[in-house]
Design a protein around this motif. Sequence first.
Motif, mmCIF file in Angstrom:
data_model
loop_
_atom_site.group_PDB
_atom_site.id
_atom_site.type_symbol
_atom_site.label_atom_id
_atom_site.label_comp_id
_atom_site.label_asym_id
_atom_site.label_seq_id
_atom_site.Cartn_x
_atom_site.Cartn_y
_atom_site.Cartn_z
ATOM 1 N N ASP A 25 18.388 20.678 -10.394
ATOM 2 C CA ASP A 25 18.063 22.029 -9.937
ATOM 3 C C ASP A 25 16.655 22.455 -10.348
ATOM 4 O OD1 ASP A 25 20.545 22.213 -8.820
ATOM 5 O OD2 ASP A 25 21.443 23.339 -10.471
ATOM 6 N N ASN A 26 16.265 22.142 -11.593
ATOM 7 C CA ASN A 26 15.011 22.678 -12.117
ATOM 8 C C ASN A 26 13.994 21.621 -12.521
ATOM 9 O OD1 ASN A 26 15.932 25.467 -12.018
ATOM 10 N ND2 ASN A 26 17.312 24.889 -13.693
ATOM 11 N N SER A 27 14.308 20.342 -12.361
ATOM 12 C CA SER A 27 13.362 19.293 -12.734
ATOM 13 C C SER A 27 13.592 18.073 -11.858
ATOM 14 C CB SER A 27 13.517 18.925 -14.213
ATOM 15 O OG SER A 27 14.799 18.375 -14.456
ATOM 16 N N SER A 28 12.631 17.170 -11.892
ATOM 17 C CA SER A 28 12.753 15.946 -11.095
ATOM 18 C C SER A 28 11.961 14.830 -11.773
ATOM 19 C CB SER A 28 12.254 16.164 -9.664
ATOM 20 O OG SER A 28 10.945 16.672 -9.654
ATOM 21 N N GLN A 29 12.173 13.633 -11.277
ATOM 22 C CA GLN A 29 11.501 12.453 -11.820
ATOM 23 C C GLN A 29 10.826 11.702 -10.688
ATOM 24 O OE1 GLN A 29 13.363 9.785 -14.954
ATOM 25 N NE2 GLN A 29 13.505 8.428 -13.198
ATOM 26 N N GLY A 30 9.561 11.321 -10.896
ATOM 27 C CA GLY A 30 8.819 10.607 -9.867
ATOM 28 C C GLY A 30 8.316 9.277 -10.377
ATOM 29 N N ARG A 31 8.221 8.317 -9.471
ATOM 30 C CA ARG A 31 7.729 6.982 -9.811
ATOM 31 C C ARG A 31 6.597 6.615 -8.862
ATOM 32 N NH1 ARG A 31 9.389 2.079 -12.194
ATOM 33 N NH2 ARG A 31 11.353 2.977 -12.931
ATOM 34 N N LEU A 32 5.541 6.008 -9.397
ATOM 35 C CA LEU A 32 4.403 5.607 -8.578
ATOM 36 C C LEU A 32 4.784 4.493 -7.612
ATOM 37 C CD1 LEU A 32 1.270 5.506 -10.906
ATOM 38 C CD2 LEU A 32 1.680 7.030 -8.979
ATOM 39 N N ILE A 33 4.339 4.633 -6.369
ATOM 40 C CA ILE A 33 4.437 3.562 -5.384
ATOM 41 C C ILE A 33 3.135 2.775 -5.352
ATOM 42 C CG2 ILE A 33 4.637 3.070 -2.908
ATOM 43 C CD1 ILE A 33 6.466 5.448 -2.652
ATOM 44 N N ALA A 34 2.035 3.488 -5.522
ATOM 45 C CA ALA A 34 0.711 2.852 -5.527
ATOM 46 C C ALA A 34 -0.229 3.703 -6.359
ATOM 47 C CB ALA A 34 0.184 2.694 -4.102
ATOM 48 N N LEU A 82 9.839 -3.624 -9.821
ATOM 49 C CA LEU A 82 9.937 -4.506 -10.982
ATOM 50 C C LEU A 82 8.975 -4.055 -12.068
ATOM 51 C CD1 LEU A 82 10.229 -8.051 -9.362
ATOM 52 C CD2 LEU A 82 12.057 -6.527 -10.140
ATOM 53 N N ALA A 83 7.731 -3.835 -11.691
ATOM 54 C CA ALA A 83 6.720 -3.288 -12.598
ATOM 55 C C ALA A 83 5.924 -2.284 -11.774
ATOM 56 C CB ALA A 83 5.835 -4.377 -13.164
ATOM 57 N N SER A 84 6.472 -1.088 -11.610
ATOM 58 C CA SER A 84 5.872 -0.078 -10.746
ATOM 59 C C SER A 84 4.471 0.283 -11.242
ATOM 60 C CB SER A 84 6.754 1.163 -10.746
ATOM 61 O OG SER A 84 6.181 2.200 -10.008
ATOM 62 N N PRO A 85 3.495 0.459 -10.314
ATOM 63 C CA PRO A 85 3.651 0.321 -8.866
ATOM 64 C C PRO A 85 3.244 -1.045 -8.333
ATOM 65 C CG PRO A 85 1.550 1.332 -9.340
ATOM 66 C CD PRO A 85 2.184 1.038 -10.668
ATOM 67 N N ASP A 86 2.810 -1.955 -9.213
ATOM 68 C CA ASP A 86 2.172 -3.190 -8.746
ATOM 69 C C ASP A 86 3.145 -4.214 -8.181
ATOM 70 O OD1 ASP A 86 -0.169 -2.089 -9.667
ATOM 71 O OD2 ASP A 86 -0.043 -3.056 -11.613
ATOM 72 N N LEU A 87 4.318 -4.329 -8.774
ATOM 73 C CA LEU A 87 5.222 -5.429 -8.434
ATOM 74 C C LEU A 87 6.539 -4.892 -7.901
ATOM 75 C CD1 LEU A 87 5.119 -8.531 -8.587
ATOM 76 C CD2 LEU A 87 6.305 -8.368 -10.792
ATOM 77 N N ALA A 88 6.951 -5.390 -6.729
ATOM 78 C CA ALA A 88 8.184 -4.919 -6.099
ATOM 79 C C ALA A 88 8.951 -6.094 -5.517
ATOM 80 C CB ALA A 88 7.867 -3.910 -5.002
ATOM 81 N N ALA A 118 19.851 -15.489 15.585
ATOM 82 C CA ALA A 118 20.373 -15.788 14.252
ATOM 83 C C ALA A 118 20.465 -14.515 13.427
ATOM 84 C CB ALA A 118 19.474 -16.805 13.535
ATOM 85 N N GLY A 119 21.411 -14.507 12.494
ATOM 86 C CA GLY A 119 21.450 -13.488 11.466
ATOM 87 C C GLY A 119 20.565 -13.929 10.311
ATOM 88 N N THR A 120 19.877 -12.994 9.672
ATOM 89 C CA THR A 120 18.913 -13.354 8.628
ATOM 90 C C THR A 120 19.164 -12.567 7.345
ATOM 91 O OG1 THR A 120 17.291 -11.686 9.316
ATOM 92 C CG2 THR A 120 17.149 -13.864 10.346
ATOM 93 N N GLY A 121 18.726 -13.150 6.261
ATOM 94 C CA GLY A 121 18.673 -12.483 4.959
ATOM 95 C C GLY A 121 17.387 -12.885 4.287
ATOM 96 N N SER A 122 16.683 -11.942 3.704
ATOM 97 C CA SER A 122 15.366 -12.254 3.148
ATOM 98 C C SER A 122 15.193 -11.689 1.752
ATOM 99 C CB SER A 122 14.256 -11.708 4.053
ATOM 100 O OG SER A 122 14.249 -10.298 4.026
ATOM 101 N N MET A 123 14.271 -12.285 1.018
ATOM 102 C CA MET A 123 13.856 -11.798 -0.298
ATOM 103 C C MET A 123 12.357 -11.995 -0.405
ATOM 104 S SD MET A 123 15.018 -12.990 -4.133
ATOM 105 C CE MET A 123 14.189 -14.577 -3.977
ATOM 106 N N ASN A 124 11.634 -10.928 -0.716
ATOM 107 C CA ASN A 124 10.180 -10.994 -0.805
ATOM 108 C C ASN A 124 9.690 -10.359 -2.093
ATOM 109 O OD1 ASN A 124 8.992 -12.049 1.888
ATOM 110 N ND2 ASN A 124 10.557 -10.594 2.539
ATOM 111 N N LEU A 125 8.701 -10.982 -2.685
ATOM 112 C CA LEU A 125 8.040 -10.443 -3.864
ATOM 113 C C LEU A 125 6.677 -9.923 -3.423
ATOM 114 C CD1 LEU A 125 8.584 -10.251 -6.940
ATOM 115 C CD2 LEU A 125 7.219 -12.324 -7.201
ATOM 116 N N GLU A 126 6.406 -8.642 -3.705
ATOM 117 C CA GLU A 126 5.163 -8.003 -3.276
ATOM 118 C C GLU A 126 4.359 -7.579 -4.496
ATOM 119 O OE1 GLU A 126 6.601 -4.785 -0.970
ATOM 120 O OE2 GLU A 126 7.367 -6.045 0.657
ATOM 121 N N TRP A 127 3.105 -7.977 -4.548
ATOM 122 C CA TRP A 127 2.233 -7.646 -5.674
ATOM 123 C C TRP A 127 0.951 -7.014 -5.162
ATOM 124 C CZ3 TRP A 127 -2.299 -10.671 -7.497
ATOM 125 C CH2 TRP A 127 -2.870 -10.093 -8.640
#
Length: 444
Positions: free
Chosen positions: A237-246, A337-343, A374-383
């Motif tokens: 109600d009165n506060s929030s938490q933010g995390r860097l994307i970039a 994983l290590a915001s904001p650099d690693l996702a 085809a059906g697909t499933g993916s995993m990507n590491l972004e830095w």
Amino acid sequence: MTGRIIIAALFSFTLLGIAEETNLSRIAVIPVFNDAIENYDTQELKAAAEEVFTMSGRFYVVDVSTHSDYQGDPDDQNIRLRTIAADLNIDLFMLLDVSSPSTEVSHGTADSLFVTRNTSVDITGRFYTSEGSLLGSVREKKYSGSLLSSASIDLESLALQGVVLVAQRSLNEIFPYEFTFTATAGSVFQIPLGEDSGVNKGMVFSVVALAQGIPRSAEEYHQLSSHGILQITDSSDNSSQGRLIAGDLVEGTRVAAVENSTPGILGLSYAVLPTEVVPGDDLEGEESETSRLLNQAEFTGGTCKWGLSLAGTLFSGVMPRMSSIGIRGEIGTRLPLASPDLALRFGIGFEACYLNQNTRADTISATANTATIAGTGSMNLEWLFSSRFGLLAGAVGRLGSSADSWTVTDWQGYNRDALSGELYYAEIKPSVVSFSAGLTYMFY
């Protein structure tokens, strides 16, 4: 004594309510369209826009319909708005305009008895200050879709959808939310505003350092470099938490946060698909090999918020005597994983691919064609190695059809299935897993 306590408590709650309303911008919605045929319920359209502003938590909606200048000559609009603002303490106005329905009729082909029609409605919101100055406008066009002439169209519903979209867009385009806070150490920040002030989970903000006069030290210069993109990951109600994307915020910096649209990411990558093939009849040497490497270029676009992630990929691949082109769509999640650099991004979806290969016979077309799904499933590491550019590496797993039925055109112009002796590859079985690496660019 008890009665006095109750009265005092009620009085206190009333004062709190008045104080809360005072802290919010006061906005009035005024319909300015003339609906002589009564296609719409004007009050219902007005109420739909007012509900969007009320639910946002940023505005206090004032009903000005009883004011003598609520309606009048458009030439006197600015004077009327200033008068209403002065009398009722209005900060902002939304002038709501809904056009008369426009219908396009199609009779189809000459021998067709069917008649279809597509009806559209234009909805425009023009936003003014209390001084009558135009802040900006937002416009939406809603279509009924092609309907048989005998089908009825719900114009009211069509207009309501457009009004809600206009009001929602104005929150980002005309009235972006803004607040300030002091950055702490790390990539997660506590913000002294919450849902009662209109800050909700999932909102995204551009953040930039506020200058406190002329910098007098190296530390103050360093603080002015603070900038980035922040996403609200939790809100009460009165506060929030933010995390860097970039970006990067220096500890102790006073920063301004302005609401932003959803950031996105573009990627250009190279993928390798080990592929099993069944050669055509009577091939020898290298052409009879049963293992090939499909080299693939991929162009990807996706959302870049933490949490729910949507992405689409256009890809093209080649191997000797064959080429392919296809699309992939995925939904999943993006985790810090290590915001904001690693996702880390996970996704599931589908893939459709069109393939063509050279043929070996002069009596058929030069290429044979087929398609796979085809059906697909993916995993990507972004830095991210800078505020916008980064690297990605990942893998895609797929389960679907193989390319085992090829179509050719014979010398008479008829399509038919190709024979194994006419092809270099009788069957192509895409790899269950492919690997990719490339560059990314974040935009916001």
